[in-house]
Design an enzyme around this catalytic site. Structure first.
Site, mmCIF file in Angstrom:
data_model
loop_
_atom_site.group_PDB
_atom_site.id
_atom_site.type_symbol
_atom_site.label_atom_id
_atom_site.label_comp_id
_atom_site.label_asym_id
_atom_site.label_seq_id
_atom_site.Cartn_x
_atom_site.Cartn_y
_atom_site.Cartn_z
ATOM 1 N N SER A 71 0.868 -1.178 0.000
ATOM 2 C CA SER A 71 0.000 0.000 0.000
ATOM 3 C C SER A 71 0.905 1.227 0.000
ATOM 4 O O SER A 71 2.100 1.131 0.319
ATOM 5 C CB SER A 71 -0.837 -0.020 1.284
ATOM 6 O OG SER A 71 -1.466 1.215 1.522
ATOM 7 N N TYR A 114 -2.014 -1.245 10.400
ATOM 8 C CA TYR A 114 -2.008 -1.456 8.943
ATOM 9 C C TYR A 114 -0.687 -0.984 8.342
ATOM 10 O O TYR A 114 -0.078 -1.678 7.520
ATOM 11 C CB TYR A 114 -3.188 -0.677 8.356
ATOM 12 C CG TYR A 114 -3.434 -0.868 6.871
ATOM 13 C CD1 TYR A 114 -4.107 -1.997 6.399
ATOM 14 C CD2 TYR A 114 -3.024 0.083 5.942
ATOM 15 C CE1 TYR A 114 -4.363 -2.168 5.055
ATOM 16 C CE2 TYR A 114 -3.277 -0.077 4.587
ATOM 17 C CZ TYR A 114 -3.952 -1.198 4.144
ATOM 18 O OH TYR A 114 -4.203 -1.370 2.799
HETATM 19 N N1 LIG Z 1 -8.872 -0.340 -1.046
HETATM 20 C C1 LIG Z 1 -7.840 0.413 -0.764
HETATM 21 O O1 LIG Z 1 -7.950 1.632 -0.570
HETATM 22 C C2 LIG Z 1 -6.434 -0.195 -0.725
HETATM 23 C C3 LIG Z 1 -5.327 0.655 -0.858
HETATM 24 C C4 LIG Z 1 -4.046 0.104 -0.825
HETATM 25 C C5 LIG Z 1 -3.882 -1.265 -0.644
HETATM 26 N N2 LIG Z 1 -4.983 -2.057 -0.501
HETATM 27 C C6 LIG Z 1 -4.755 -3.509 -0.314
HETATM 28 O O2 LIG Z 1 -5.288 -4.203 -1.422
HETATM 29 C C7 LIG Z 1 -5.643 -5.533 -1.040
HETATM 30 C C8 LIG Z 1 -7.030 -5.867 -1.554
HETATM 31 O O3 LIG Z 1 -7.985 -5.066 -0.884
HETATM 32 P P1 LIG Z 1 -9.346 -4.552 -1.564
HETATM 33 O O4 LIG Z 1 -9.244 -3.088 -1.689
HETATM 34 O O5 LIG Z 1 -9.656 -5.358 -2.784
HETATM 35 O O6 LIG Z 1 -10.405 -4.869 -0.380
HETATM 36 P P2 LIG Z 1 -11.566 -5.969 -0.257
HETATM 37 O O7 LIG Z 1 -11.987 -5.942 1.168
HETATM 38 O O8 LIG Z 1 -12.587 -5.757 -1.310
HETATM 39 O O9 LIG Z 1 -10.838 -7.351 -0.599
HETATM 40 C C9 LIG Z 1 -10.013 -8.033 0.311
HETATM 41 C C10 LIG Z 1 -10.308 -9.534 0.173
HETATM 42 O O10 LIG Z 1 -9.414 -10.241 1.058
HETATM 43 C C11 LIG Z 1 -10.159 -11.247 1.716
HETATM 44 N N3 LIG Z 1 -9.539 -11.584 2.994
HETATM 45 C C12 LIG Z 1 -9.456 -10.798 4.103
HETATM 46 N N4 LIG Z 1 -8.887 -11.472 5.100
HETATM 47 C C13 LIG Z 1 -8.601 -12.718 4.623
HETATM 48 C C14 LIG Z 1 -7.997 -13.865 5.187
HETATM 49 N N5 LIG Z 1 -7.606 -13.896 6.470
HETATM 50 N N6 LIG Z 1 -7.803 -14.958 4.406
HETATM 51 C C15 LIG Z 1 -8.213 -14.953 3.118
HETATM 52 N N7 LIG Z 1 -8.820 -13.893 2.532
HETATM 53 C C16 LIG Z 1 -9.001 -12.795 3.279
HETATM 54 C C17 LIG Z 1 -11.544 -10.636 1.901
HETATM 55 O O11 LIG Z 1 -12.530 -11.638 2.170
HETATM 56 C C18 LIG Z 1 -11.740 -9.892 0.594
HETATM 57 O O12 LIG Z 1 -12.352 -10.700 -0.391
HETATM 58 C C19 LIG Z 1 -5.493 -5.578 0.488
HETATM 59 O O13 LIG Z 1 -4.256 -6.181 0.831
HETATM 60 C C20 LIG Z 1 -5.478 -4.118 0.865
HETATM 61 O O14 LIG Z 1 -4.814 -3.886 2.084
HETATM 62 C C21 LIG Z 1 -6.242 -1.561 -0.545
#
Ligand SMILES: NC(=O)c1ccc[n+]([C@@H]2O[C@H](COP(=O)([O-])OP(=O)(O)OC[C@H]3O[C@@H](n4cnc5c(N)ncnc54)[C@H](O)[C@@H]3O)[C@@H](O)[C@H]2O)c1
Length: 277
Positions: free
Chosen positions: A155, A168
């Site tokens: 991130s 985080y």
């Molecule tokens: N959305 C943002 O603003 C953002 C910004 C930077 C980085 N990220 C990172 O991107 C990645 C994807 O996030 P997203 O934005 O698609 O959010 P999201 O919540 O839509 O997707 C995350 C997915 O991970 C799964 N998950 C969570 N914990 C889990 C576990 N213990 N075992 C297996 N699966 C698990 C959830 O069920 C979900 O389907 C994450 O690592 C997040 O930290 C997100």
């Protein structure tokens, strides 16, 4: 260009929805078969809605609609034995493994003095230990394939100390370090390891689209009100508020493809300039 990952098999954690699903579809469009893993269940302390088994099944249906093969399994990235068996089952079903995207993650907003032991442990357990579990259980399969590409989803908070998300931030800085360390040790097997660093992405995790009644958003807004000066750290230079899942998926596709064949140990931002602001 098309067929940029033709005939490859990609494993994606957190594949039920959001960026994980987007990565699955972008890679499938370019010729990859997909192993999608997800917990499909709520996690304590997480304010936004959890992904479901229906979401994971939908990812599978969409991948198949693109003419590619897919294997799905419900597994928690914190469960090392579960990750080992789900990964092996996926590789057995689809024949090999070439690309790994450690994408599963959670985000819980809390100012430093409201971070509980549960928030700390769950965030480190999923976002950091879960990524380690994903790499150590999948890398042997990449070695069997003669090499591959591992992409760790960090991130902007893996580069900058974004306020009100200290657990985080710590987990995502850890992911940045893991990518660097694994890149060197796995290079002898022709495995590349890179990390990606998005700013806010428009997914269910994002607070941006949620209404004022959303509790996660209220926690963030209260934290900002208590310490408004540092919220400027979230400012990107480009005139955008967030990026879309396709933007991170295009970065993943590049790093997964042979176009990036000599790119390793890189921390790639998709952040409108935010991490340099
Ligand atoms: N959305 C943002 O603003 C953002 C910004 C930077 C980085 N990220 C990172 O991107 C990645 C994807 O996030 P997203 O934005 O698609 O959010 P999201 O919540 O839509 O997707 C995350 C997915 O991970 C799964 N998950 C969570 N914990 C889990 C576990 N213990 N075992 C297996 N699966 C698990 C959830 O069920 C979900 O389907 C994450 O690592 C997040 O930290 C997100």
């Amino acid at each position: 260009v098309s067929g940029r990952v033709e005939g490859k098999v990609a494993l994606i954690t957190g594949g039920a929805r959001g960026q994980g699903r987007s990565h699955a579809l972008r890679l499938a469009e370019e010729g990859a078969d997909i192993i999608a893993l997800d917990i499909c269940a709520p996690i304590r302390g997480v304010e936004y809605e959890a992904a479901t088994e229906e979401d994971l099944a939908k990812t599978a249906e969409l991948v198949e609609g693109l003419g590619r093969r897919v294997f799905i399994e419900k597994v928690d990235v914190r469960d090392l034995a579960g990750m080992r068996s789900a990964t092996s089952a996926g590789v057995q079903a689809l024949g090999s493994l070439d690309i790994v995207i450690a994408n599963a993650g959670i985000a819980i907003c809390a100012p430093w003095d409201k971070v509980t032991a549960e928030i700390w442990n769950d965030t480190i357990g999923i976002n950091l230990t879960g990524v380690w579990n994903t790499v150590v259980t999948s890398a042997p399969h990449l070695i069997d394939s003669g090499g591959g590409s591992i992409i760790l989803v960090s991130s902007a908070a893996g580069i900058k100390g974004m306020p009100f998300f200290s657990a985080y931030v710590a987990s995502k800085h850890g992911v940045t370090g893991l990518a660097r360390a694994f890149a060197h040790e796995l290079a002898m097997h022709s495995i590349r390891v890179n990390s990606i660093h998005p700013m806010g992405v428009n997914t269910p995790m994002s607070m941006r689209a949620k209404g004022p009644e959303d509790h996660g958003r209220q926690v963030f807004e209260a934290a900002v009100a208590s310490n408004p000066k540092i919220v400027g750290m979230y400012t990107p230079s480009l005139p955008i508020d967030e990026v879309q899942p396709i933007d991170t998926s295009n970065a993943v596709l590049y790093l997964a493809s042979d176009e990036a064949r000599y790119v390793t140990a890189m921390a790639m931002t998709i952040d409108g300039g935010q991490t340099q602001y």
